[in-house]
Design a protein around this motif. Structure first.
Motif, short mmCIF file in Angstrom:
data_model
loop_
_atom_site.label_atom_id
_atom_site.label_comp_id
_atom_site.label_asym_id
_atom_site.label_seq_id
_atom_site.Cartn_x
_atom_site.Cartn_y
_atom_site.Cartn_z
N ALA A 1 -19.52 -88.75 27.68
CA ALA A 1 -20.69 -89.58 27.41
C ALA A 1 -21.62 -89.58 28.63
O ALA A 1 -21.17 -89.66 29.77
CB ALA A 1 -20.27 -91.01 27.09
N THR A 2 -22.91 -89.50 28.36
CA THR A 2 -23.92 -89.61 29.41
C THR A 2 -25.00 -90.56 28.95
O THR A 2 -25.08 -90.93 27.77
CB THR A 2 -24.54 -88.24 29.74
N GLY A 3 -25.84 -90.96 29.88
CA GLY A 3 -26.90 -91.90 29.54
C GLY A 3 -26.49 -93.32 29.86
O GLY A 3 -25.86 -93.59 30.87
N ARG A 4 -26.80 -94.25 28.96
CA ARG A 4 -26.53 -95.66 29.18
C ARG A 4 -25.07 -95.99 28.85
O ARG A 4 -24.77 -96.80 27.97
CB ARG A 4 -27.48 -96.50 28.33
N THR A 5 -24.19 -95.37 29.58
CA THR A 5 -22.76 -95.49 29.28
C THR A 5 -22.23 -96.90 29.52
O THR A 5 -21.20 -97.27 28.96
CB THR A 5 -21.95 -94.49 30.10
N GLN B 1 -30.19 -94.96 25.56
CA GLN B 1 -29.56 -93.99 24.69
C GLN B 1 -28.29 -93.46 25.33
O GLN B 1 -28.14 -93.47 26.54
CB GLN B 1 -30.50 -92.80 24.41
N VAL B 2 -27.40 -93.04 24.48
CA VAL B 2 -26.13 -92.46 24.91
C VAL B 2 -25.99 -91.10 24.24
O VAL B 2 -26.25 -90.96 23.05
CB VAL B 2 -24.95 -93.36 24.51
N SER C 1 -21.34 -100.39 20.83
CA SER C 1 -21.28 -101.52 21.76
C SER C 1 -20.50 -102.69 21.18
O SER C 1 -20.42 -103.74 21.81
CB SER C 1 -22.69 -101.97 22.12
N GLY C 2 -19.89 -102.47 20.00
CA GLY C 2 -19.17 -103.56 19.36
C GLY C 2 -17.69 -103.53 19.61
O GLY C 2 -17.25 -103.35 20.75
N ALA C 3 -16.91 -103.67 18.56
CA ALA C 3 -15.45 -103.65 18.67
C ALA C 3 -14.90 -102.38 18.04
O ALA C 3 -15.60 -101.70 17.28
CB ALA C 3 -14.87 -104.88 17.98
#
Length: 123
Positions: free
Chosen positions: A24-28, A1-2, A100-102
């Motif tokens: 941003a924190t977490g799975r950056t 999660q982010v 996580s895309g474009a």
């Protein structure tokens, strides 16, 4: 999660400037593009600007006409939106988004969202 947390909103007079930040924190490491959207009362959420992880690709809404600049500091996992020559019609809640895309203008492409920060521009 982010998790995304915006800051920097406030009240400013027309013609003034503000800089918004989004941390941003977490799975950056999973984040690629980050973007800003805004939503005014009674209106749909609209794209403002987006930036790739490399910062090579940036995209802006046509209506901005060069007044806003998006930037990113990956070391701090933070994206910024510098807003100049603000107008009353820029009044809105500003939301940070990541995916996580474009880089995309389509809000459906963004999986992670902040809670928003309010920008109010007085005339």
């Amino acid at each position: 999660q982010v998790q995304l947390v915006e800051s920097g909103g406030g009240l400013v007079q027309a013609g003034g400037s503000l800089t918004l930040s989004c941390a941003a924190t977490g799975r950056t490491f999973s984040i690629n593009p980050m973007g800003w959207f805004r939503q005014a009362p009674g209106k749909e959420r609209e794209f403002v600007a987006g930036i790739s992880r490399s910062t090579i690709t940036t995209r802006y809404a046509d209506f901005l006409k060069g007044r806003f600049t998006i930037s990113r500091d990956n070391a701090k996992n933070t994206v910024y939106l510098r807003m100049n020559s603000l107008k009353p019609e820029d009044t809105a809640g500003y939301y940070c988004a990541a995916s996580s895309g474009a880089v995309s203008e389509n809000q459906d492409e963004y999986a992670y969202w902040g809670r928003g920060t309010q920008v109010t521009v007085s005339s």
